[in-house]
Design an enzyme around this catalytic site. Structure first.
Site, PDB file in Angstrom:
ATOM      1  N   HIS A 172       0.832  -1.207   0.000  1.00 45.17           N
ATOM      2  CA  HIS A 172       0.000   0.000   0.000  1.00 45.17           C
ATOM      3  C   HIS A 172       0.869   1.261   0.000  1.00 45.17           C
ATOM      4  CE1 HIS A 172      -3.676   2.173   0.241  1.00 45.17           C
ATOM      5  NE2 HIS A 172      -3.287   2.829   1.315  1.00 45.17           N
ATOM      6  N   ASP A 230      -8.173  -0.306  -0.123  1.00 45.21           N
ATOM      7  CA  ASP A 230      -8.117   1.069  -0.625  1.00 45.21           C
ATOM      8  C   ASP A 230      -7.241   1.178  -1.876  1.00 45.21           C
ATOM      9  OD1 ASP A 230      -8.348   0.664   2.184  1.00 45.21           O
ATOM     10  OD2 ASP A 230      -8.034   2.777   2.608  1.00 45.21           O
TER      11      ASP A 230
END
Length: 413
Positions: free
Chosen positions: A168, A179
């Site tokens: 991430h 996300d």
């Protein structure tokens, strides 16, 4: 003399009453004027009403998300991506100028992006690349192309898990978050389709994009509920990670919302003949079934999706807006069964009736938005139930207003 005094007194009283009456009349007229004067006209569709409200709240696009300084980050990219769709429907120059202002402020003549550091390898920073994908074909400004090339180069060098999943962020090693799929993959797919000429390189990017969805399904999906955990740590070293699976503890509404939007947006650009396309459509259908199963009877969704009756949980606006958008678009594009349009309409009606408020001047608010939620970091976010329900709740978070605008456009409300 007494009579004269009496008349003077009566005249003074009458004059006083007359002045008071005039003042009251003026006051009433002034109040009426305030009520009539609308900053945001109420005869527009909700997409425009919310977009104009965002412009009213944040006259400078770089300050979206309550920022005090201009910065390149994902939240303005999300709202401006929604704004570009409003512009495409209305051709209102105000929306175009608002989008242009963001890129113009943050990208210099050499294509350098202010406040962005490639070395951070942060997937969140890719999202605002959508602004450039919109602007460059119109402006042909070389600096916007250079900035896009920089963002694409980040994805080419992004650190990966052992099986090829993007970390991430560089400072969150071995971790995939839901996300990240939305932050990076729609940009990456579209950039490959429109700007990569070498066919082998283009196919490599498409394959890499599909792999991210394959891996998040493999590592984060709960077979029983069909829901996906917010994060997965390959190293299993994080305090929030299950020591056997590496997963975080809970199914977070907005995390699943990011994932749903990622799928419907990537499918816009992944070629019809790519073998990964059918896989993503399958994942989307599994997602839709699982999300519908945890929809509250009100039509909204809970902050922690599967624990609606637990103390402290609340019906949350950003996740609900994202699911509404993903379902409505999924049906329109033919990826999902038409029954999911009913789910989307029920959710949208619930948003309007329960979580949207309109000020006297016409400005529209989206209430009950989770401000932020993540894993790890400093102070440490442990991914517990208490953590997710304890994060700040606020109105008009861009992670809600952007998807609300897109859902409004999809449903033509």
């Amino acid at each position: 003399m007494k009579t004269t005094t009496k008349y003077i007194t009566l005249f003074a009283i009458a004059l006083g009453l007359s002045i008071t009456s005039c003042k009251e009349a003026k006051k009433e007229n002034s109040q009426e004027t305030v009520k009539i004067e609308k900053v945001v006209p109420e005869n527009l569709k909700w997409s425009e009403r919310m977009m104009l409200s965002e412009i009213e709240r944040f006259p400078e696009a770089t300050k979206l998300d309550f920022a005090t300084k201009a910065r390149w980050t994902y939240t303005p990219g999300l709202v401006l991506s929604a704004c570009s769709r409003v512009y495409e429907q209305t051709k209102n120059q105000k929306y175009y100028d608002y989008i242009y202002d963001y890129a113009n402020t943050l990208i210099d003549s050499t294509g350098t992006i202010a406040t962005y550091k490639l070395s951070n390898q942060n997937l969140d920073m890719i999202k605002s690349g959508d602004v450039l994908l919109f602007l460059y074909p119109i402006t042909k400004e070389e600096r916007f192309l250079k900035a896009m090339e920089t963002l694409n180069s980040q994805l080419e060098s992004q650190p990966k898990t052992s099986d090829g999943g993007y970390w991430h962020k560089k400072r969150y090693p071995y971790q995939m978050w839901l996300d990240g799929l939305y932050m990076a993959e729609p940009f990456h797919t579209r950039y490959a389709k429109e700007y990569i000429e070498d066919e082998a390189q283009k196919q490599k990017i498409y394959n890499d994009v599909v792999l991210q969805f394959d891996l998040i399904q493999k590592h984060s999906r709960d077979e029983k509920s069909g829901l996906l955990y917010h994060g997965w740590d390959e190293s299993k070293e994080q305090k929030w990670a299950n020591k056997e699976t590496g997963n975080s503890q809970h199914f977070w509404s907005r995390g699943m919302g990011w994932y749903g939007m990622a799928m419907v947006d990537v499918l816009d650009f992944l070629p019809e003949n790519h073998p990964g396309r059918e896989k993503i459509i399958t994942y989307l259908n599994q997602f839709a079934e699982a999300i519908t199963n945890v929809q509250d009877e009100s039509g909204l969704w809970w902050q922690v999706l599967d624990q609606g009756n637990r103390e402290g949980n609340y019906l949350e606006a950003t996740g609900t807006s994202m699911f509404t958008y993903a379902f409505a678009k999924g049906v329109r594009k033919g990826y999902l069964d038409k029954k999911y349009l009913d789910v989307a309409n029920k959710a949208y009606t619930a948003l309007i009736n329960n979580l949207v408020s309109v000020e006297e001047n016409g400005v529209v608010n989206l209430n009950k938005c989770c401000a932020v939620a993540g894993l790890g970091g400093n102070p440490y976010r442990d991914g517990s139930y208490e953590y997710y329900i304890g994060e700040t709740i606020r109105s008009n978070d861009p992670k809600g207003t952007g998807p609300f605008i897109m859902a409004s456009l999809e449903l033509n409300k």
